[in-house]
Design a protein around this motif. Structure first.
Motif, mmCIF file in Angstrom:
data_model
loop_
_atom_site.group_PDB
_atom_site.id
_atom_site.type_symbol
_atom_site.label_atom_id
_atom_site.label_comp_id
_atom_site.label_asym_id
_atom_site.label_seq_id
_atom_site.Cartn_x
_atom_site.Cartn_y
_atom_site.Cartn_z
ATOM 1 N N ILE A 141 11.180 5.475 4.528
ATOM 2 C CA ILE A 141 10.031 4.685 5.199
ATOM 3 C C ILE A 141 10.535 3.983 6.249
ATOM 4 C CG2 ILE A 141 10.168 2.858 3.363
ATOM 5 C CD1 ILE A 141 7.265 2.076 3.954
ATOM 6 N N LYS A 142 10.093 3.685 7.481
ATOM 7 C CA LYS A 142 10.604 2.906 8.554
ATOM 8 C C LYS A 142 9.416 2.035 8.964
ATOM 9 C CE LYS A 142 13.955 6.495 10.000
ATOM 10 N NZ LYS A 142 14.397 7.225 11.165
ATOM 11 N N VAL A 143 9.828 0.746 9.202
ATOM 12 C CA VAL A 143 8.752 -0.253 9.595
ATOM 13 C C VAL A 143 9.341 -1.346 10.595
ATOM 14 C CG1 VAL A 143 7.367 -2.558 8.451
ATOM 15 C CG2 VAL A 143 7.998 -0.427 7.102
ATOM 16 N N ILE A 144 8.795 -1.344 11.606
ATOM 17 C CA ILE A 144 9.208 -2.329 12.753
ATOM 18 C C ILE A 144 8.926 -3.604 12.454
ATOM 19 C CG2 ILE A 144 8.791 -2.671 15.316
ATOM 20 C CD1 ILE A 144 8.352 0.119 15.852
ATOM 21 N N SER A 145 9.778 -4.375 12.278
ATOM 22 C CA SER A 145 9.559 -5.730 11.725
ATOM 23 C C SER A 145 9.747 -6.893 12.927
ATOM 24 C CB SER A 145 10.525 -6.342 10.646
ATOM 25 O OG SER A 145 11.836 -5.885 10.968
ATOM 26 N N HIS A 146 9.926 -6.370 13.909
ATOM 27 C CA HIS A 146 9.960 -7.435 15.235
ATOM 28 C C HIS A 146 10.088 -6.659 16.547
ATOM 29 C CE1 HIS A 146 11.391 -11.023 17.321
ATOM 30 N NE2 HIS A 146 12.160 -10.307 18.128
ATOM 31 N N PRO A 147 9.447 -6.968 17.526
ATOM 32 C CA PRO A 147 8.783 -8.323 17.917
ATOM 33 C C PRO A 147 7.417 -8.572 16.877
ATOM 34 C CG PRO A 147 8.432 -6.973 19.586
ATOM 35 C CD PRO A 147 9.343 -6.145 18.665
ATOM 36 N N HIS A 148 6.784 -7.615 16.434
ATOM 37 C CA HIS A 148 5.682 -7.777 15.604
ATOM 38 C C HIS A 148 5.897 -7.432 14.264
ATOM 39 C CE1 HIS A 148 3.388 -8.796 19.372
ATOM 40 N NE2 HIS A 148 3.738 -7.601 19.910
ATOM 41 N N PHE A 149 5.518 -8.252 13.370
ATOM 42 C CA PHE A 149 5.910 -7.974 12.002
ATOM 43 C C PHE A 149 5.033 -6.717 11.252
ATOM 44 C CE2 PHE A 149 5.550 -8.770 7.224
ATOM 45 C CZ PHE A 149 6.826 -8.402 6.775
ATOM 46 N N ASN A 150 5.553 -5.789 10.711
ATOM 47 C CA ASN A 150 4.431 -4.934 10.146
ATOM 48 C C ASN A 150 5.012 -4.592 8.655
ATOM 49 O OD1 ASN A 150 2.712 -3.694 12.548
ATOM 50 N ND2 ASN A 150 5.088 -3.741 13.180
ATOM 51 N N SER A 151 4.127 -4.169 8.119
ATOM 52 C CA SER A 151 4.432 -3.747 6.359
ATOM 53 C C SER A 151 3.300 -3.182 5.813
ATOM 54 C CB SER A 151 4.603 -5.290 5.730
ATOM 55 O OG SER A 151 4.984 -5.026 4.435
ATOM 56 N N PRO A 152 3.650 -2.038 5.006
ATOM 57 C CA PRO A 152 2.556 -1.552 4.234
ATOM 58 C C PRO A 152 1.855 -2.230 3.267
ATOM 59 C CG PRO A 152 4.684 -0.734 3.547
ATOM 60 C CD PRO A 152 5.111 -1.466 4.747
ATOM 61 N N HIS A 153 0.771 -2.134 2.983
ATOM 62 C CA HIS A 153 -0.228 -2.987 2.041
ATOM 63 C C HIS A 153 0.179 -2.567 0.628
ATOM 64 C CE1 HIS A 153 -3.136 -0.003 1.665
ATOM 65 N NE2 HIS A 153 -2.917 0.319 2.777
#
Length: 262
Positions: A141-153
């Motif tokens: 799993i890959k999540v872009i955390s910056h510049p906008h924070f994302n996360s699976p719910h």
């Protein structure tokens, strides 16, 4: 061109009946390229960060020298006594386990698109099954955390564990302000490598360099990381409550090739 309809490694390995690696995962390794673990020339650098702030002048000088050597000779080093609480690191590892414990239908919500590397959230298997000649023995799993924070719910608590500034007890935008990386991109990635019936015939991730500036890696106690040093692959044993610092291609360019990228 590889197959596009590929089940996850989790699904492939869950039935205990699997006794061999399917041919599409077969990867040729060269065991003779392994370094002798008793060779001091292949001893992985360990940096005690507490000595930079609390040690004697002699200790600080020694650590700075060791850092310089690690930058120039390895491109890797391990950090201990870094100040991040063990519960925080274990919390992230726990959320990684919890994500890959989700049902396949739940994980599919976050698959993203095959041809877009900048999907805010993306999970899958191998690297890119549409073009991989040899499939990798890993799910990710890959999540872009910056510049906008994302996360699976899902799973519950993943976003809290992934929010680094909040987790460390800092202001939510502290790291962004301190680094001034408004134009940069930070990626949170987690890999899942289940037990393999023939580990000598498969590989989780092939030899590569990291394309970014700096990567921070946490390993669980199973380890498995190898690094290339002076033409030999060195097994990197997992050490509890430690970070592996990896200098990437951008750091090599930024420092005019004085620091290795790995």
């Amino acid at each position: 061109m590889g197959p596009t309809n590929v089940q996850t490694i989790k699904a492939l390995s869950e039935p205990a009946a699997i006794s061999s690696v399917p041919s599409e995962y077969a990867f040729v390794t060269k065991p003779n390229d392994l370094a002798n673990p008793n060779d001091p020339d292949h001893s992985i650098p360990i940096i005690d960060l507490s000595l930079l702030t609390c040690g004697s002048p002699q200790q600080r000088s020694t650590i700075l020298y060791d850092l310089k050597r690690a930058f120039e000779d390895w491109g890797f080093f391990m950090v201990i006594n870094h100040g991040v609480e063990e519960r925080v690191m274990k919390g992230m590892l726990h959320m990684r386990e919890a994500f890959f414990d989700l049902r396949d239908d739940d994980e599919k919500e976050f698959q993203g698109t095959a041809d877009n590397v900048l999907d805010p959230i993306k999970c899958g298997t191998s690297s890119n099954v549409a073009i991989d000649n040899v499939l990798l023995w890993r799910d990710f799993i890959k999540v872009i955390s910056h510049p906008h924070f994302n996360s699976p719910h899902k799973p519950l608590g993943f976003s809290e564990a992934a929010a680094i500034s909040d987790t460390l007890g800092l202001e939510a935008d502290y790291i962004a302000k301190a680094t001034n990386w408004d134009e940069g991109l930070q990626l949170l990635a987690a890999n899942y490598y289940p037990a393999c019936p023939e580990p000598e015939r498969a590989i989780g991730i092939p030899p590569h360099t990291d394309h970014g500036l700096v990567s921070l890696l946490i390993q669980n106690q199973r380890g498995g990381l190898q690094v290339l040093h002076k033409g030999k692959w060195v097994n990197w044993d997992a050490v509890p409550n430690s970070y592996v610092v990896i200098l990437g291609d951008q750091m090599q360019v930024l420092t005019n090739d004085t620091h290795k990228s790995v």
